[in-house]
Design a protein around this motif. Structure first.
Motif, PDB file in Angstrom:
ATOM      1  N   GLN A  45       0.815  -1.201   0.000  1.00 41.46           N
ATOM      2  CA  GLN A  45       0.000   0.000   0.000  1.00 41.46           C
ATOM      3  C   GLN A  45       0.854   1.258   0.000  1.00 41.46           C
ATOM      4  O   GLN A  45       0.516   2.268  -0.632  1.00 41.46           O
ATOM      5  CB  GLN A  45      -0.930   0.008   1.225  1.00 41.46           C
ATOM      6  CG  GLN A  45      -2.017   1.079   1.176  1.00 41.46           C
ATOM      7  CD  GLN A  45      -2.969   0.889   0.002  1.00 41.46           C
ATOM      8  OE1 GLN A  45      -3.324  -0.245  -0.331  1.00 41.46           O
ATOM      9  NE2 GLN A  45      -3.398   1.983  -0.621  1.00 41.46           N
ATOM     10  N   HIS A  49       0.587   4.536  -2.560  1.00 44.83           N
ATOM     11  CA  HIS A  49       0.461   5.910  -2.064  1.00 44.83           C
ATOM     12  C   HIS A  49       1.584   6.787  -2.620  1.00 44.83           C
ATOM     13  O   HIS A  49       1.349   7.936  -3.035  1.00 44.83           O
ATOM     14  CB  HIS A  49       0.502   5.910  -0.529  1.00 44.83           C
ATOM     15  CG  HIS A  49       0.585   7.290   0.064  1.00 44.83           C
ATOM     16  ND1 HIS A  49      -0.489   8.155   0.104  1.00 44.83           N
ATOM     17  CD2 HIS A  49       1.649   7.968   0.622  1.00 44.83           C
ATOM     18  CE1 HIS A  49      -0.120   9.292   0.652  1.00 44.83           C
ATOM     19  NE2 HIS A  49       1.159   9.205   0.985  1.00 44.83           N
ATOM     20  N   GLU A  53       1.355  10.292  -4.979  1.00 45.97           N
ATOM     21  CA  GLU A  53       1.961  11.560  -4.582  1.00 45.97           C
ATOM     22  C   GLU A  53       2.914  12.088  -5.661  1.00 45.97           C
ATOM     23  O   GLU A  53       2.893  13.267  -6.012  1.00 45.97           O
ATOM     24  CB  GLU A  53       2.721  11.384  -3.254  1.00 45.97           C
ATOM     25  CG  GLU A  53       1.829  11.256  -2.041  1.00 45.97           C
ATOM     26  CD  GLU A  53       1.009  12.515  -1.797  1.00 45.97           C
ATOM     27  OE1 GLU A  53       1.583  13.618  -1.862  1.00 45.97           O
ATOM     28  OE2 GLU A  53      -0.211  12.392  -1.574  1.00 45.97           O
TER      29      GLU A  53
END
Length: 985
Positions: A45, A49, A53
């Motif tokens: 995960q 993420h 970003e």
């Protein structure tokens, strides 16, 4: 010289940080074996993420990820010349430092890229830079996988580069193991797939299996050469099974999804984490600017001819290019006129064909692959381009040498078409391009030395050293040089490919000047080869108009380094890019390509509005209010989103990034053979044999007495003697702060002074006019006596020859139109374009003899050939029109009917028809000449004269007992009308 690498350049550091940020915080699993990389979970995960970003700074339509395999893909887009190799080398060091990876495989598409990459990573100054200056305190152990040598009997060893790479221990924190491999070894060699080696590596007999076991990180350079459906990419994914693939490139392949209306094509980005596009690279002064310049043809006719090939002593194949039109190909033999290619060559015929050259009746010799203008008095087109490139080079070189504290060695790169035009060879062809270049170079150096100031003594010495050894100033590299054993060639190749630092050094180790700065190649120096000090590229050969324009200029975009090895980034530099007039729109295509990568523009700049208003020849305010009234823009010049498609459709000038390669020519490369239909020929046989009878042309005797006075008058015209003045057109690619645009700039102009020997001068005039040499000489002597200082030697040149010949041709056309007649010879008709010596029809003829263009389909059964080949839309209509009264018809092969004319060339019409009256009682023969013009007034004078000669010829043929109706068809008249008019007579 030692090159100075700069660390932490913002645009490069961002690319490195993008990769490490994507992997930041992920869990690393300790490897089981010493030869393995640590492992990570690509579905963690944290990784997802991180990607979200990092991609916040990426344009929306470039974002996203396609999960296509058991590996993670990250993409870096960086424009050519901005330092991709440096970036992925630093990324290797950074990933080793932060995550413990130390097994990397770099895949490149070609040997030049492989050579450049190996040279960079393995160079001591690069190792010192990353280990000490950047503080990584470790070294890259580079292994380069090479093609296997011839297998010797006995022991079969696994490639050493594979052995060293695999056995290198990941527990050694001071070493990073990198294997460099090119595409061919991944796909076309069994070096990695065979499993019969006598020595195993870590338990593996098969190299691919051994490499796979290291859990490698794969770096792909130039991803547009590694499309996902190609064997090389599949080998990487299926055989190497990497954990991570990182692709670095300026260009990425296209991919297509969906079908029919749902079909969409887009750039194949997969997790693009950093983008440095061309517009930003230009705007932030990360690369050189580009100034495109093309040479304007003397007569403003944007056309040229190229001698494509020569079939020894038999025939020559020519290519004719006119801007905005399809390229045409012609096959000519000895005695044929070049006017078949273009009317500007009237009076010029092929007098001889050698092994690699042709000789023309004007005395010129043209070699295979040489290009020349349709202006017969101008020098070859390559010479004009060479002179322009040399002019630009020395203007830049003088500024880089005398105009700064730390000098810059200035290089120029020439892409040429024919290796034998530069390299000495054993056959009869001389390296004419090299000889031409050396002559022009010496002329320019002598001219420049005379203009230097007293403050430029060192540059004067540099030029004097160049002058003393012109051959040392240039070098070439071509593909076959890799296997050439000549030491001199090997030295040139070494300088170009391997000795970058020496090539950009002004002096050698012993203090003498290093004058080698002009490089010649045949597109061998493409991606992978670069030299920051290339300031001029002259494209003497075409690379193909569909190529990426950024890729073409890419060899010269890098910012230069000075004599101390320092990269200069605080000045604006320009790359001079010289093309021919057929690519006059190169700058616009480059701008479109650059702007096409930008997100859709929502606001129109004031400059762009003014530019389009000027193009449309309307006032700026009128255009602005017109767009507003149609609801396309608001008062702030912002495009209304709902109206965007309609706006671009109505005003396509505002749409950026439209690719010109969406238009292709289906007729290209469709040349072949055409079969003659024997049954149709049988019906045409009588007509064909009669129009192929040889006829002689006779003039009135009293015309000869007028020649001396004519020469007297011609030689005294004001514009007969002189030199050729040439000029160029220069466009600079600049940034207006938002997008790229073109700024017009002044070109150069100069005169070509190319005197020829006086006896050659007389010979050429005589050959083209049939006036005896002694008579021309007598007229020249009279003229010389009249002039106080005689005739300047420089005016005894090709230009003056052409002017005299042209004036004589004008007189001949005016005087001879009614003072000649035809007389039939007694020679029998033997071999023709359609028949053998015994009169039987040929089975096959070359398509080029009946048409340069081709269309699919089957012509009427009445037509002479089984395919549809033509030279103009008018001819195509004639072939495809089935007329009931026509019995048979056919296109007359090019130059097959030799009707002599008063302009000194033979003439051959286009079509022949056999028709019958409606009652079937009488058979008629019709010959048609097609002219794609609206009316007779637009025909050239010489074309009108040729047609008059043809009319007189066919009248004589009728008087001799065989009636043929000759007609000229213009574009506003159908062939059916002509046939009906003949039947009605």
């Amino acid at each position: 010289m030692e090159l100075i690498l700069e660390r932490q350049l913002e645009h490069q550091q961002k690319a490195v940080d993008a990769i490490t940020s994507a992997l930041d915080g992920i869990t690393m699993i300790k490897p089981h074996f010493a030869y393995e990389n640590p492992l990570f979970d690509r579905e963690e995960q944290c990784l997802i993420h991180n990607l979200e970003e990092v991609q916040k700074n990426i344009r929306t339509d470039y974002c996203g990820c396609r999960d296509e395999g058991n590996y993670l893909n990250l993409d870096i887009k960086m424009e050519t010349g901005t330092g991709k190799t440096y970036v992925y080398t630093q990324t290797i060091y950074e990933m080793h430092k932060k995550f413990g990876f130390n097994k990397f495989i770099i895949a490149v598409p070609s040997l030049p890229i492989k050579e450049g990459t190996a040279q960079f990573i393995g160079d001591s100054y690069v190792k010192h830079h990353f280990s000490d200056t950047c503080g990584y305190n470790c070294d890259i152990e580079l292994g380069v996988l090479e093609s296997p040598k011839k297998k010797k009997k006995g022991f079969l060893a696994m490639p050493p580069a594979v052995c060293d790479y695999v056995t290198g221990s990941c527990q050694n924190s001071n070493k990073i193991y990198v294997l460099l491999v090119n595409m061919q070894l991944l796909t076309n060699s069994n070096i990695l797939t065979r499993s019969d080696y006598d020595y195993l590596v870590e338990g593996f007999y098969r190299p691919f299996n051994a490499l796979k076991a290291t859990k490698p990180i794969v770096i792909i350079d130039e991803p547009h050469r590694f499309a996902r459906d190609q064997r090389a990419y599949k080998a990487i994914v299926e055989e190497l099974c990497p954990q991570l693939i990182i692709r670095y490139g300026a260009t990425f392949p296209d991919t297509t999804v969906g079908k029919g209306r749902n079909k969409a094509t887009f750039k194949d980005f997969n997790n693009l984490v950093y983008e440095l596009n061309a517009c930003d690279s230009f705007n932030h002064n990360l690369i050189k600017g580009v100034a495109k310049e093309h040479f304007e043809p003397l007569s403003q006719k944007e056309e040229k001819v190229k001698l494509l090939s020569v079939e020894s002593k038999t025939s020559a194949t020519f290519q004719f290019k006119r801007r905005g039109e399809d390229t045409k190909t012609y096959i000519l033999t000895s005695g044929d006129s070049l006017s078949i290619i273009d009317a500007a060559f009237e009076g010029i015929t092929i007098s001889a064909i050698g092994k690699n050259f042709i000789e023309l009746t004007n005395g010129q010799i043209k070699y295979k692959s040489e290009e020349f203008n349709t202006d017969i008095y101008s020098s070859s087109y390559q010479e004009q381009m060479l002179k322009l490139a040399i002019e630009r080079h020395f203007k830049t070189e003088r500024q880089n040498f005398s105009g700064r504290q730390f000098k810059i060695k200035t290089l120029a790169l020439f892409f040429i078409d024919d290796i034998s035009s530069y390299r000495d060879s054993d056959d009869e062809k001389k390296p004419y391009l090299k000889e031409m270049f050396e002559r022009l170079l010496l002329e320019k150096i002598n001219d420049l030395i005379s203009k230097l100031t007293n403050n430029e003594q060192e540059y004067r010495d540099y030029l004097e050293a160049s002058k003393a050894d012109i051959a040392a100033c240039h070098a070439g590299y071509f593909a076959q040089d890799n296997s050439d054993s000549d030491e001199a060639i090997a030295s040139e190749v070494a300088d170009i490919l391997h000795n970058k630092k020496e090539l950009i050094s002004l002096r050698r180790e012993d203090g003498s000047f290093n004058t080698r700065r002009f490089l010649f190649s045949k597109w061998t120096l493409k991606e992978g080869w670069d030299n920051p000090n290339v300031f001029t590229i002259a494209k003497l050969r075409s690379s193909g108009s569909e190529n990426s324009k950024l890729q073409e200029v890419g060899r010269g975009l890098r910012l230069p380094v000075d004599e101390n090895g320092n990269r200069i980034s605080n000045e604006e530099f320009k790359l001079n890019y010289i093309v021919d007039f057929t690519e006059a729109d190169f700058a616009q295509k480059l701008v479109d390509e650059i702007n096409g990568e930008l997100p859709e523009k929502l606001t129109i700049s004031e400059e762009r509005l003014k530019e389009v208003a000027e193009q449309r020849k309307i006032d700026y305010n009128t255009l602005f209010f017109e767009l507003g009234a149609k609801g396309y823009i608001n008062m702030n010049k912002e495009i209304i989103p709902d109206k965007r498609d309609a706006f671009y459709a109505d005003y396509p000038e505002f749409a950026s990034g439209v690719s010109s390669n969406k238009v292709t020519d289906v007729n290209k490369n469709k040349k072949g053979e055409i079969h003659v239909r024997k049954a149709v020929y049988t019906e045409l046989k009588t007509l064909w044999e009669n129009i192929n009878h040889k006829y002689y042309l006779f003039f009135d005797r009293d015309l000869t007495n007028a020649i001396p006075q004519l020469l007297h008058d011609i030689l005294r015209k004001n514009d007969i003697f002189g030199n050729v003045t040439l000029y160029s057109h220069r466009d600079e690619v600049v940034n207006d702060g938002k997008a790229m645009m073109i700024r017009k700039n002044s070109g150069v102009s100069y005169s070509i002074k190319r005197p020829i020997p006086y006896n050659e001068f007389l010979k050429r005039i005589s050959q083209q006019t049939s006036i005896p040499i002694l008579e021309i000489h007598a007229a020249m002597c009279e003229l010389a006596k009249e002039k106080e200082n005689g005739i300047p030697e420089e005016f005894i040149n090709e230009y003056s020859v052409a002017n005299i010949v042209s004036a004589f041709s004008d007189w001949r056309i005016e005087q001879l139109q009614t003072r000649f007649k035809y007389s039939r010879s007694n020679q029998p008709v033997t071999e023709t374009a359609l028949t053998y010596k015994n009169g039987t029809p040929r089975e096959i003829i070359k398509q080029g003899n009946v048409g340069t263009m081709f269309v699919e389909g089957t012509p009427s059964d009445k037509y002479l050939y089984d395919k549809i080949a033509f030279d103009s839309p008018l001819e195509k209509d004639n072939i495809m029109t089935d007329i009931s009264e026509v019995v048979v018809y056919g296109k007359i092969p090019r130059s097959s009917i030799a009707i002599p004319t008063i302009v000194g060339e033979n003439y051959s019409p286009d079509f022949m028809y056999v028709v019958k009256k409606t009652d079937g009682t009488k058979e008629l023969n019709i010959v048609v000449e097609t002219k794609l013009v609206k009316n007779n007034a637009t025909l050239r004078d010489t074309e009108k004269v040729k047609i008059k000669c043809a009319e007189k010829f066919f009248n004589q043929l009728t008087l001799d007992g065989y009636k043929v109706s000759f007609h000229t068809q213009l574009e506003n008249k159908k062939v059916k009308q002509i046939i009906q008019e003949v039947i009605a007579e």
